[in-house]
Structure formats: structure tokens, C-alpha cells
Design an enzyme around this catalytic site. Structure first.
Site, PDB file in Angstrom:
ATOM      1  CB  THR A  29      -1.063   0.136   0.992  1.00 45.91           C
ATOM      2  OG1 THR A  29      -1.490  -1.435   1.266  1.00 45.91           O
ATOM      3  CG2 THR A  29      -1.981   0.954   0.803  1.00 45.91           C
ATOM      4  CG  HIS A  91      -2.556 -12.993  -2.977  1.00 46.79           C
ATOM      5  ND1 HIS A  91      -1.906 -14.036  -2.198  1.00 46.79           N
ATOM      6  CD2 HIS A  91      -1.199 -12.407  -3.481  1.00 46.79           C
ATOM      7  CE1 HIS A  91      -0.754 -13.859  -1.873  1.00 46.79           C
ATOM      8  NE2 HIS A  91      -0.020 -12.681  -2.764  1.00 46.79           N
TER       9      HIS A  91
END
Ligand code: GDP
Length: 609
Positions: A29, A91
Site C-alpha cells: 500500500t 491476491h
């Protein structure tokens, strides 16, 4: 955007679509924030960097940040219109970028905390990338945390590293070397990016700090360079009907259900007819509005977060509002249907594509429920890797019917009679039945953890099963009737014995030295104690149920063996050979010699051709 006029259709090279993967907390992030921040700060006025679900680093920004690298890579000229980064890392969203036989992502950045090294999700990411054949580079993140690292914010790594102490450099080298080793274990050659000779063979590792910005310019330059060098053909797109994938399905105030779509090919216009997969089959509808994020500076009260556009071109992330999208599934293919007479062709195509992922089979296997087509597919692939069969795979909450399916399987194959629920609920009436039928359910919202929990249970189950099976086999045992210790001559015989080898247990059949069966051990006693078994060296009293009589069929001083059934011997010689002690193995050999005199095939294991 570079628009070129070819024979009849305009074609252009689109932005490569990039995803960021890696273990939790390794900095995905932070890296995406840094890239976005860089794009916003350095863009030209009017350039749009924000898409729906994605961000673009335009060519102008790539040119600016790669400028200081020209002395290292003089040949680097940016030819692509930019890079399109999928905004949400990890994912689960990556799974939704599915495309028949691969991924919509053109390239990936695998983020690894350089201090922590490889972790379970790093390996999972690597497996997925391998399976989907997505080329990737490794960002060795958090170099600012290396001992003694002096941070030079937003400088290229190659500049910053020159100013570090020899000791810090050697710590960095050591860490990179460890990553190279791990990647090698998983089948990849790798090297620090500035030492890579052939980028087609070697995975480049770029040391970065998502926090200080060191190495970010090299990371972006490398992705751009690799994309334009090795995948230009794949990046050519044209004015054709748009193709994409549904990244997310979202309820928006005032718009109803909308879909966020990544378009990787063609042009999408307002009113275009398109097909996506819904919970109950294909949905064919028309684009009501195409929505892009409203630029930050235009944010005014009551105007909403989106602006309408008439047309978008690949590659882009766009929100689509259209009637009838309530049941649309994330991870679904998105195809514009060029004309109404081709509706059937397109619906059949998506249906066929999805039938590989949503199915109900005949054979025994687990019941799998997931929140999106993408996660369902990812889980299916992961289960396939572990050789776990799947009976039913579908998108949606766990229903009573799902529990019934699992209950049927659990009757014959309890190890597969389970439900795996990824990011979905168990409906109340399903839960009631599940509790009653005692069907195990595994719930998680991280793919590898869901799998890990089930596999752990599966292994424990198998181990219990194995032990039960071992317990059910007659073990080798050799005893001698102690002279002078005959307490009863018949029905039942009760004698004192010494265990000479192996062990005996109640219900074991016994035979004489020449292979005659004389009955079953009823009870084993040591004075007043009833025993579950007697081991080599022990002297005990046993009762024998059968037709034998002392003095006629057996006698004082006789040697007796456990009369192991041929099927059990096969198990002892193969699957469970490690379960026998050396002493037991010796006795087994004697037993086999005795039995083969009358039955040459006794305990024989035939190899299947
Ligand atoms: P994600 O779970 O992979 O998305 O990881 P995050 O981006 O949320 O980062 C996890 C933690 O690591 C946060 O506290 C970040 O501030 C920190 N972090 C990320 N990148 C760096 C870095 O390059 N250097 C340092 N020192 N900390 C970082």
C-alpha cells in the site's frame, strides 16, 4: 495517447497493466501511495492520473523521473503512454483480474520486505504469478531499515547506495543474496537489476524504500523499459469492441449497482451493448453511463465523486452504470457485443468460460464457496495444486443445499466432506443443518489461510485414520508356553506364556510353528490385571478360544506365533513398514517363512504395471 492511422483502423500501444503483490505489511500500500503521489506531483496540467480502481503514471511523469537515470541507461526512451497500476494490492483483487488461461495484468511487482525476507504470501504470490505466466520484478522494500542506512529521499537507488557505508552495503548485499536464493528455490534466476544481463531469463530485484522514495524511479523505469521491450505486441490495441474484466461490483448512491471494469482492449462508449456473467447466468445490457473519478481540484459539494464521459479507451479503469447489474460477479469477463445479432455467440462464450470455474461434479470432493469468480478460481487452482478434489464450486453464500452435498460426500470420504467458505456467510438454515450433520466448515478471507487451515485439518484427519488402520492390523508376535504353566487344557485353554518377540493382544489369532491356526487370544492377564497387550520379555497368562487342546494340538514348551492375515502382512511390508520395531520385523520374517511353506503367495505385494 499515441494514435496511429493504420490501413483502416486506428491502433495504439496501451499502458501495461501492473499489479502489486506480496506478503501483508511488506509495503504494498505504501508503495502504491508513493507511486500515486509521484504521478500527481509530476504530471502535466490536465493530465488524468486517477481511474476507477487504478492509477496511471503518464509518460510525461516517467520521462521526468527517469531523467536522472539517463547516465546509467542512456538508451532508455519512454515509448508507452504510461503505466496503469491497479489500486488495491494483494491476491484477492489480483484474482479478479482473471482472463481465460491467464491474467489481465501484464506485469507484477512482488514486494518483499528486505529485512523479513520471504513469507507465506510471498510464496503464494510467486506461485500465482508462475501459474498465470505474469512476468514480474521484485521490489526489495524497506532498505531504509537496514542497519546504518542513510536516507536520501526520492533519489535513485544507484545514487543513494553510493553514499552508504561499506558495512551497510554489505548488509544489503547479504539480504539480496538471500532473496536470490529463495527465488532460485522456486525456479527463478534473479539478480540485482543493475547487474542483470538478460531480462528475459533473470528476474530483476530493485532495492527500494516505499517510505523514503529511494529506488522508485528505477522501479518505474524498469517496468516501462521491460514492457516496451518485451510486450509491445501484446500492448497494441485498436478501435475494436472493448474487452475487459469486472474488478468489483459496487452499490453507488443514486446509481444503483455499478461495475468497476478494467478495459484492456478496444474502445468503450456510452450505450454500448455488453455481456458480463451474473449469479444466474450471463447478463446482457447497455451502458447507461461511463464514470471516471472527479479530479480532486473539482471536488465540490453535491456533485458526486464521478464525472460522466462518453468514451474510454484501453487501458483504463472505469465505472459502468447500467440496468440489471444487481447479480453481476466480480472476476467476470466483460465483452462489448458488436451487434445485436451476435448476442447469442457472446453469451455462449462467457458461459462456457465460466463453466470451468462454477460447477457441480459427480465425484467426491470438497464444497467450495467464494465471494467472486476470481477468488473461486484462485482457490480451485490452489486446491488442484494440493490434489484436493472439488465436488461443487460456486459463487455465493453457503446454502442448505451446499451442506447437503458435503454431507453426502462425508458418508464415503469424510476427509472431503467439508465446506470451504471464502469471504461468504453461512445462511442460517444451512448452519442449522451443518451443526446437526457435524460438517466441518473452514472460513477465511485470506486465500492461503483458508487453504492452510483445511490442509492442517486434513493431515490430522489422515493421521488419525492411519493410526486407526495400524491399530486394526495384527502385529507380529512370538510366544512360548511355559512348561508347568498349563491352567486349563481346553475350552478355553489357559496357559502361562513368555513373549519371545513382538507383542500379543486380545483377539489376535495364533498359530503353531508349522502354521496351524489354533484360535484367538481371548484375554491376557498378569495375576489379577487384565492387559491390553503383552510385550517382548513379559510373562503372562492367556486364554485361547478355539478348538485346540493342550496335549493334543499344542503342548508345554511349544512356540506359537500370531497368525497374521495375508492382507495385513502386505500393509506391514509396504505402507506401515516404519511402524514395526526391529524386533517385530524379525518375528514377521519368521512368520512369513512359515506361512509361505503352504501358501507361496502369502503377503506378496504385486507391483501394478
Ligand atoms: P501492505 O500490507 O503490504 O500494504 O503494507 P503497508 O504498505 O501497509 O506497510 C506496512 C507497514 O510498513 C506500514 O507501517 C508502513 O509504514 C511500513 N513501510 C512500508 N514501506 C516501508 C519502507 O520502505 N520503509 C519503512 N521503514 N517502513 C515501511
Amino acid at each position: 495517447m499515441v494514435l496511429e492511422l493504420s490501413s483502416d483502423k486506428k491502433t495504439w500501444i496501451r499502458q501495461p497493466i501492473i499489479v502489486v503483490l506480496g506478503h501483508v505489511d511488506h509495503g504494498k500500500t505504501t508503495l502504491l501511495d508513493k507511486i500515486r503521489g509521484t504521478a500527481v506531483a509530476k504530471k502535466e496540467p490536465g493530465e488524468i492520473t486517477q481511474h476507477v480502481g487504478a492509477s496511471v503514471v503518464p509518460a510525461s511523469v516517467l520521462n521526468k523521473i527517469t531523467e536522472p537515470l539517463k547516465k546509467y541507461f542512456p538508451k532508455l526512451v519512454i515509448e508507452i503512454p504510461g503505466l496503469l497500476f491497479i489500486d488495491t494490492p494483494g491476491h484477492e483483487l489480483f484474482s479478479n483480474l482473471r482472463r481465460r488461461g491467464g491474467s489481465v495484468a501484464d506485469m507484477a511487482i512482488l514486494v518483499v520486505d528486505v529485512v523479513e525476507g520471504f513469507q507465506p504470501q510471498t510464496i503464494e504470490a510467486l506461485n500465482i504469478l508462475k501459474e498465470k505466466r505474469v512476468p514480474f520484478i521484485v521490489a526489495a522494500n524497506k532498505i531504509d531499515r537496514l542497519e546504518g542506512w542513510k536516507a536520501f529521499p526520492d533519489t535513485p537507488f544507484l545514487e543513494s547506495v553510493k553514499r552508504q557505508s561499506p558495512r551497510t552495503i554489505s548488509i544489503l548485499e547479504e539480504r539480496i543474496y538471500q532473496l536470490v536464493g529463495k527465488l532460485y528455490e522456486h525456479g527463478f534466476e534473479s539478480e540485482r537489476f543493475d547487474r542483470v544481463k538478460d531480462f528475459r531469463r533473470t528476474v530483476a530485484i530493485v532495492p527500494i524504500s516505499a517510505k523514503t522514495g529511494e529506488g522508485i524511479s528505477e522501479l518505474l523505469a524498469l517496468i516501462a523499459g521491460l514492457a516496451q521491450q518485451f510486450m509491445k505486441k501484446k500492448l497494441v490495441t485498436s478501435e475494436d469492441a472493448a474487452r475487459g474484466v469486472v474488478l468489483e461490483v459496487k452499490e453507488e448512491q443514486g446509481l444503483g449497482t455499478t461495475i468497476d471494469v478494467i478495459i484492456y482492449d478496444g474502445v468503450l462508449s456510452k450505450n454500448d451493448l455488453f455481456v458480463v456473467v451474473g449469479k444466474n447466468g450471463p447478463i446482457v445490457t447497455r451502458v447507461r453511463s461511463l464514470l471516471m473519478p472527479r479530479p480532486l481540484q473539482d471536488m465540490r459539494m453535491h456533485e458526486g465523486r464521478f464525472v460522466q464521459v462518453d468514451l474510454v479507451t484501453a487501458a483504463t479503469g472505469v465505472k459502468i452504470s447500467a440496468p440489471g447489474l444487481e447479480d453481476a460477479l466480480a472476476g467476470s469477463p466483460f465483452y462489448v457485443i458488436p451487434s445485436e445479432d451476435r448476442i447469442q455467440e457472446f453469451t455462449r462464450m462467457v458461459q462456457e468460460e465460466v463453466s470451468q470455474i462454477r460447477f457441480k461434479g459427480e465425484s467426491d470432493g470438497v464444497v467450495l464457496k467464494a465471494d467472486t469468480l476470481g477468488t473461486l478460481e484462485a482457490l480451485l487452482e490452489a486446491l488442484r495444486r494440493e490434489n484436493i478434489p472439488v465436488k461443487l464450486a460456486d459463487v455465493g453464500h453457503v446454502t442448505r443445499n451446499d451442506v447437503l452435498e458435503a454431507a453426502i460426500v462425508s458418508k464415503s470420504k469424510p476427509e472431503y466432506g467439508v465446506i470451504l467458505a471464502f469471504n461468504v456467510k453461512i445462511l442460517p438454515e444451512a448452519e442449522e443443518l451443518r451443526a446437526r450433520e457435524n460438517i466441518p466448515v473452514f472460513k477465511h478471507n485470506i486465500i492461503y489461510q483458508l487453504l492452510e487451515e483445511y490442509l492442517k485439518w486434513f493431515k490430522e484427519f489422515k493421521e488419525r485414520e492411519r493410526l486407526r488402520q495400524v491399530e486394526s492390523l495384527v502385529r507380529p508376535g512370538k510366544i512360548r508356553i511355559i512348561p508347568g504353566a498349563v491352567f486349563r487344557r481346553s475350552e478355553p485353554v489357559i496357559v502361562g506364556v513368555e513373549v519371545l518377540g513382538g507383542r500379543i493382544r486380545p483377539n489376535y489369532p495364533l498359530m503353531t510353528e508349522d502354521g496351524r491356526n489354533i484360535g484367538l487370544i481371548m484375554q491376557i492377564r498378569d495375576r489379577d490385571n487384565v492387559l491390553k497387550e503383552a510385550l517382548v520379555g513379559q510373562q503372562v497368562a492367556i486364554s485361547i478360544r478355539g478348538k485346540a487342546m493342550v496335549g493334543r494340538h499344542i503342548d508345554e514348551g511349544d512356540i506359537l506365533y500370531t497368525d497374521i492375515p495375508s492382507e495385513h502382512v502386505k500393509y506391514w511390508l509396504t505402507t506401515f513398514s516404519n511402524e514395526l520395531s526391529n524386533d517385530e520385523k524379525l518375528v514377521l520374517k519368521e512368520i512369513i517363512d512359515i506361512k509361505r511353506k503352504s501358501d507361496p503367495l502369502y503377503g506378496m505385494v504385486f507391483q501394478q504395471m
